[in-house]
Design a protein around this motif. Sequence first.
Motif, PDB file in Angstrom:
ATOM      1  N   SER A  38      41.039  41.064  48.308  1.00 45.65           N
ATOM      2  CA  SER A  38      40.238  41.835  47.417  1.00 45.65           C
ATOM      3  C   SER A  38      40.990  43.465  47.408  1.00 45.65           C
ATOM      4  CB  SER A  38      38.777  42.040  47.576  1.00 45.65           C
ATOM      5  OG  SER A  38      38.546  42.385  49.004  1.00 45.65           O
ATOM      6  N   ARG A  41      44.143  43.537  45.705  1.00 50.41           N
ATOM      7  CA  ARG A  41      43.897  43.241  44.082  1.00 50.41           C
ATOM      8  C   ARG A  41      43.213  44.499  43.384  1.00 50.41           C
ATOM      9  NH1 ARG A  41      42.011  38.061  45.736  1.00 50.41           N
ATOM     10  NH2 ARG A  41      39.824  38.986  45.583  1.00 50.41           N
ATOM     11  N   ASP A  43      39.778  44.846  43.714  1.00 49.60           N
ATOM     12  CA  ASP A  43      38.600  44.448  43.108  1.00 49.60           C
ATOM     13  C   ASP A  43      37.427  44.517  44.364  1.00 49.60           C
ATOM     14  OD1 ASP A  43      39.370  42.398  44.433  1.00 49.60           O
ATOM     15  OD2 ASP A  43      39.026  40.968  42.684  1.00 49.60           O
ATOM     16  N   SER A  48      33.600  44.531  51.653  1.00 49.36           N
ATOM     17  CA  SER A  48      34.622  43.585  51.752  1.00 49.36           C
ATOM     18  C   SER A  48      35.397  43.785  52.861  1.00 49.36           C
ATOM     19  CB  SER A  48      35.395  43.948  50.305  1.00 49.36           C
ATOM     20  OG  SER A  48      34.704  43.610  48.979  1.00 49.36           O
ATOM     21  N   ASP A  93      49.150  38.372  44.720  1.00 46.79           N
ATOM     22  CA  ASP A  93      48.247  39.625  45.077  1.00 46.79           C
ATOM     23  C   ASP A  93      48.861  40.404  46.081  1.00 46.79           C
ATOM     24  OD1 ASP A  93      46.618  38.813  42.798  1.00 46.79           O
ATOM     25  OD2 ASP A  93      45.299  37.747  44.165  1.00 46.79           O
ATOM     26  N   CYS A 167      42.890  32.547  39.640  1.00 41.36           N
ATOM     27  CA  CYS A 167      42.077  33.238  40.250  1.00 41.36           C
ATOM     28  C   CYS A 167      41.997  33.134  41.869  1.00 41.36           C
ATOM     29  CB  CYS A 167      40.682  33.084  39.661  1.00 41.36           C
ATOM     30  SG  CYS A 167      39.109  33.779  40.445  1.00 41.36           S
ATOM     31  N   SER A 169      39.476  34.950  43.461  1.00 42.03           N
ATOM     32  CA  SER A 169      38.387  36.026  43.843  1.00 42.03           C
ATOM     33  C   SER A 169      37.126  35.181  43.566  1.00 42.03           C
ATOM     34  CB  SER A 169      38.192  37.221  42.881  1.00 42.03           C
ATOM     35  OG  SER A 169      36.933  37.775  42.896  1.00 42.03           O
ATOM     36  N   GLU A 172      34.931  36.256  41.122  1.00 43.02           N
ATOM     37  CA  GLU A 172      35.227  35.938  39.694  1.00 43.02           C
ATOM     38  C   GLU A 172      34.887  34.703  39.347  1.00 43.02           C
ATOM     39  OE1 GLU A 172      36.846  35.902  35.912  1.00 43.02           O
ATOM     40  OE2 GLU A 172      36.240  37.530  37.208  1.00 43.02           O
TER      41      GLU A 172
END
Length: 260
Positions: A38, A41, A43, A48, A93, A167, A169, A172
Amino acid sequence: MTRDDAVAALLKLGVPNEILRTFPGLPADVEALLVYGSQARGDAVPGSDLDVLALVARARASAYSGVVSVSYYTVQQLETGISTLFGSHLKRDAKIVWDKHGKLAQAVASMGEVDTGRLFSRAREMSTLFTSLDRDLPKYLPGLLRQARYLLRSCLYAQSIAAGNPCFSVRELAIRHNDVNLAQLLASRQKGEPTVADLTDCLSWLRRLVGEFPLSENGSLEATVVNEWGRPSDTLSMAFMALGATGNGSDYAEVEKILL
């Protein structure tokens, strides 16, 4: 690269200073560093993790400090990531922080595409470890739940790749599957104690993706290690990690570094 050099470079990438206060020291043979997950990325949310991969000359165990994890890989270990989910994750990523000889960039660029069919097949084979729960619970609940989460995350990520909409995440994934509880169920860092209910939920999701699990020929995790010893396999690696014999909660732990 020293710890201070790494922290300075990560600050420039936008990693919060409060996370970097716990960044561990680095061994002298580090040749390159990248960030994935994350924080790479963009996000990340409060709380996190910071996932870092360091290229080293000699194999060693991963390091953990606070919400920071540093996984150490040799070039040879990274080569096992070609056509794997982890390799695809890095290629899509990761952000390279420092690369003394360009070896890390070359390794990441060579990861290739994921063979999702093979991943589902291997995940189903590994799921045999969940067919002897009457003998393995409650003693090995933490390890079994950790590995169930790992397989479920991997299969959901692979499903998104197969559908043409990659994806990596968990938040997500929760949105895509319209399940607000999925993100917490899949999170690698858990705040509470492991529960049988969470294990049951993970295995229910996993069956939907890979079908019924093949019955264990060994009867328990401990018997699997004894019977598979000397025959390196996905099942042996997973059994070791479920027993808590390797790693420290990392999904890509120490047996062969990369499984899927």
